[in-house]
Design a protein around this motif. Structure first.
Motif, mmCIF file in Angstrom:
data_model
loop_
_atom_site.group_PDB
_atom_site.id
_atom_site.type_symbol
_atom_site.label_atom_id
_atom_site.label_comp_id
_atom_site.label_asym_id
_atom_site.label_seq_id
_atom_site.Cartn_x
_atom_site.Cartn_y
_atom_site.Cartn_z
ATOM 1 N N VAL A 53 1.355 10.138 -6.751
ATOM 2 C CA VAL A 53 1.167 9.294 -7.945
ATOM 3 C C VAL A 53 2.419 8.703 -8.535
ATOM 4 O O VAL A 53 3.403 9.283 -8.469
ATOM 5 N N VAL A 54 2.558 7.369 -8.752
ATOM 6 C CA VAL A 54 3.656 6.406 -9.203
ATOM 7 C C VAL A 54 3.859 6.980 -10.419
ATOM 8 O O VAL A 54 3.080 6.614 -11.327
ATOM 9 N N ALA A 55 5.064 7.710 -10.828
ATOM 10 C CA ALA A 55 5.554 7.701 -12.091
ATOM 11 C C ALA A 55 6.393 6.759 -12.621
ATOM 12 O O ALA A 55 6.702 6.639 -13.949
ATOM 13 N N SER A 56 7.135 5.904 -11.845
ATOM 14 C CA SER A 56 8.226 4.843 -12.169
ATOM 15 C C SER A 56 8.433 4.167 -10.869
ATOM 16 O O SER A 56 8.631 4.626 -9.758
ATOM 17 N N ASP A 57 8.621 2.801 -11.130
ATOM 18 C CA ASP A 57 9.034 1.985 -10.191
ATOM 19 C C ASP A 57 10.329 1.493 -10.373
ATOM 20 O O ASP A 57 10.659 0.415 -9.860
ATOM 21 N N ALA A 58 11.126 1.883 -11.180
ATOM 22 C CA ALA A 58 12.649 1.664 -11.268
ATOM 23 C C ALA A 58 13.167 1.885 -10.098
ATOM 24 O O ALA A 58 12.957 2.697 -9.140
ATOM 25 N N ASP A 59 14.347 0.885 -9.939
ATOM 26 C CA ASP A 59 15.210 0.947 -8.765
ATOM 27 C C ASP A 59 15.783 2.277 -8.463
ATOM 28 O O ASP A 59 16.098 3.118 -9.311
ATOM 29 N N PHE A 60 16.220 2.518 -7.015
ATOM 30 C CA PHE A 60 17.039 3.796 -6.638
ATOM 31 C C PHE A 60 18.301 3.910 -7.636
ATOM 32 O O PHE A 60 18.814 5.077 -8.010
ATOM 33 N N ASP A 61 18.959 2.874 -7.904
ATOM 34 C CA ASP A 61 20.189 2.966 -8.879
ATOM 35 C C ASP A 61 20.056 2.870 -10.309
ATOM 36 O O ASP A 61 20.982 2.802 -10.961
ATOM 37 N N ALA A 62 18.889 3.099 -10.741
ATOM 38 C CA ALA A 62 18.505 3.010 -12.143
ATOM 39 C C ALA A 62 17.908 4.425 -12.672
ATOM 40 O O ALA A 62 16.675 4.295 -13.221
ATOM 41 N N PHE A 63 18.826 5.499 -12.488
ATOM 42 C CA PHE A 63 18.229 6.768 -12.903
ATOM 43 C C PHE A 63 17.806 6.827 -14.146
ATOM 44 O O PHE A 63 16.800 7.328 -14.498
ATOM 45 N N PRO A 64 18.698 6.296 -15.232
ATOM 46 C CA PRO A 64 18.393 6.402 -16.662
ATOM 47 C C PRO A 64 16.769 5.890 -16.790
ATOM 48 O O PRO A 64 16.054 6.234 -17.553
ATOM 49 N N ARG A 65 16.712 4.634 -16.448
ATOM 50 C CA ARG A 65 15.297 3.891 -16.446
ATOM 51 C C ARG A 65 14.346 4.741 -15.942
ATOM 52 O O ARG A 65 13.263 4.977 -16.488
ATOM 53 N N GLN A 66 14.650 5.437 -14.813
ATOM 54 C CA GLN A 66 13.746 6.277 -13.874
ATOM 55 C C GLN A 66 13.053 7.502 -14.936
ATOM 56 O O GLN A 66 12.224 7.777 -14.892
ATOM 57 N N VAL A 67 14.248 8.054 -15.356
ATOM 58 C CA VAL A 67 13.864 9.138 -16.393
ATOM 59 C C VAL A 67 13.053 8.910 -17.638
ATOM 60 O O VAL A 67 12.085 9.429 -17.915
ATOM 61 N N ALA A 68 13.411 7.563 -18.166
ATOM 62 C CA ALA A 68 12.762 7.147 -19.324
ATOM 63 C C ALA A 68 11.301 7.001 -19.090
ATOM 64 O O ALA A 68 10.442 7.365 -19.552
ATOM 65 N N GLU A 69 11.006 6.142 -17.799
ATOM 66 C CA GLU A 69 9.637 5.762 -17.459
ATOM 67 C C GLU A 69 8.813 6.973 -17.064
ATOM 68 O O GLU A 69 7.850 7.119 -17.541
ATOM 69 N N ALA A 70 9.574 7.938 -16.148
ATOM 70 C CA ALA A 70 8.662 9.077 -15.892
ATOM 71 C C ALA A 70 8.411 9.856 -17.312
ATOM 72 O O ALA A 70 7.266 10.593 -17.161
ATOM 73 N N THR A 71 9.268 10.063 -18.147
ATOM 74 C CA THR A 71 8.915 10.890 -19.199
ATOM 75 C C THR A 71 7.827 10.259 -20.037
ATOM 76 O O THR A 71 6.781 10.967 -20.423
ATOM 77 N N ALA A 72 7.791 9.032 -20.165
ATOM 78 C CA ALA A 72 6.740 8.306 -20.811
ATOM 79 C C ALA A 72 5.551 8.374 -20.140
ATOM 80 O O ALA A 72 4.312 8.558 -20.601
ATOM 81 N N PHE A 73 5.426 8.276 -18.642
ATOM 82 C CA PHE A 73 4.308 8.621 -18.021
ATOM 83 C C PHE A 73 3.585 9.899 -18.074
ATOM 84 O O PHE A 73 2.527 9.924 -18.084
ATOM 85 N N LEU A 74 4.459 10.850 -18.166
ATOM 86 C CA LEU A 74 4.246 12.268 -17.965
ATOM 87 C C LEU A 74 3.334 12.400 -19.551
ATOM 88 O O LEU A 74 2.324 13.136 -19.563
ATOM 89 N N ARG A 75 4.024 11.681 -20.396
ATOM 90 C CA ARG A 75 3.186 12.113 -21.905
ATOM 91 C C ARG A 75 2.020 11.295 -21.993
ATOM 92 O O ARG A 75 0.985 11.675 -22.334
ATOM 93 N N ALA A 76 2.105 10.028 -21.492
ATOM 94 C CA ALA A 76 0.569 9.208 -21.561
ATOM 95 C C ALA A 76 -0.356 9.652 -20.669
ATOM 96 O O ALA A 76 -1.669 9.502 -21.016
ATOM 97 N N GLU A 77 -0.029 10.341 -19.483
ATOM 98 C CA GLU A 77 -1.023 10.650 -18.650
ATOM 99 C C GLU A 77 -1.297 12.387 -18.657
ATOM 100 O O GLU A 77 -1.705 13.177 -17.796
#
Length: 149
Positions: A53-77
Motif C-alpha cells: 500500500v502506498v503511504a507516501s510518494d515523496a522522493d527518496f531524498d525527501a525523508f521529512p516529507r515522507q515522514v509527514a505524509e506517512a503519518t498523515a496517511f496512517l491517521r487518515a486510514e
C-alpha cells in the motif's frame, strides 16, 4: 513511491481482504504464484500472500516529507489499517521508508514521536531501506529486495 506499507502472511486471504479495502494498494502477492511471471513463469514462487500500500510518494531524498505524509496517511486510514493488521492470516505489517543513502560518515534519520505513536498503536514495524546516491532508483519500490517476496 518511497513509503510502502507491506502486509504478509502464509494463510492471508488477500482477495477476501481486498473485497472491502479502500486503501491505495499498489501490489498484490499471492502464495504459490510466480515472483516474476513475465520473465520466469516457472521460477521462484511467493511463499506468502500479501499486499503493498502506498503511504507516501515523496522522493527518496525527501525523508521529512515522507515522514509527514506517512503519518498523515496512517491517521487518515487508521480504521482500514486496523482492519488489515487484525485480518486473519496476517503475520506482520511493515512501514518501509525508501531513503537515499547519503555520502556522510554517519547517516542519522530521526523518526518523530507522532509517527512512532501511531505506528505503535497499529502494531506496525518500521523499515528504513537505504538506496545508493546517484543510482537510478526511480521506480524501485521499497522492500523490493529478497526479504519482501
Amino acid at each position: 513511491m518511497s513509503v510502502v506499507l507491506r502486509a504478509y502472511g502464509t494463510t492471508f486471504d488477500v482477495d477476501a481482504f481486498l473485497a472491502g479495502c479502500t486503501l491505495p494498494v499498489c501490489a498484490v502477492k499471492r502464495r504459490g504464484e510466480p515472483m516474476f511471471p513475465a520473465s520466469q513463469p516457472e521460477g521462484l514462487r511467493h511463499e506468502r500472500s500479501g499486499v503493498h500500500v502506498v503511504a507516501s510518494d515523496a522522493d527518496f531524498d525527501a525523508f521529512p516529507r515522507q515522514v509527514a505524509e506517512a503519518t498523515a496517511f496512517l491517521r487518515a486510514e487508521y480504521e482500514q489499517l486496523k482492519r488489515l493488521t487484525s485480518w486473519p492470516g496476517v503475520d506482520g505489517v511493515v512501514l518501509d521508508f525508501g531513503i537515499e543513502r547519503r555520502e556522510v560518515a554517519v547517516q542519522c534519520d530521526v523518526l518523530p514521536p507522532d509517527l512512532l505513536r501511531v505506528v505503535g498503536e497499529l502494531g506496525l514495524a518500521i523499515e528504513l531501506s537505504q538506496y545508493p546516491v546517484g543510482d537510478s532508483h526511480h521506480g524501485v519500490a521499497p522492500g523490493s529486495g529478497a526479504q519482501s517476496e
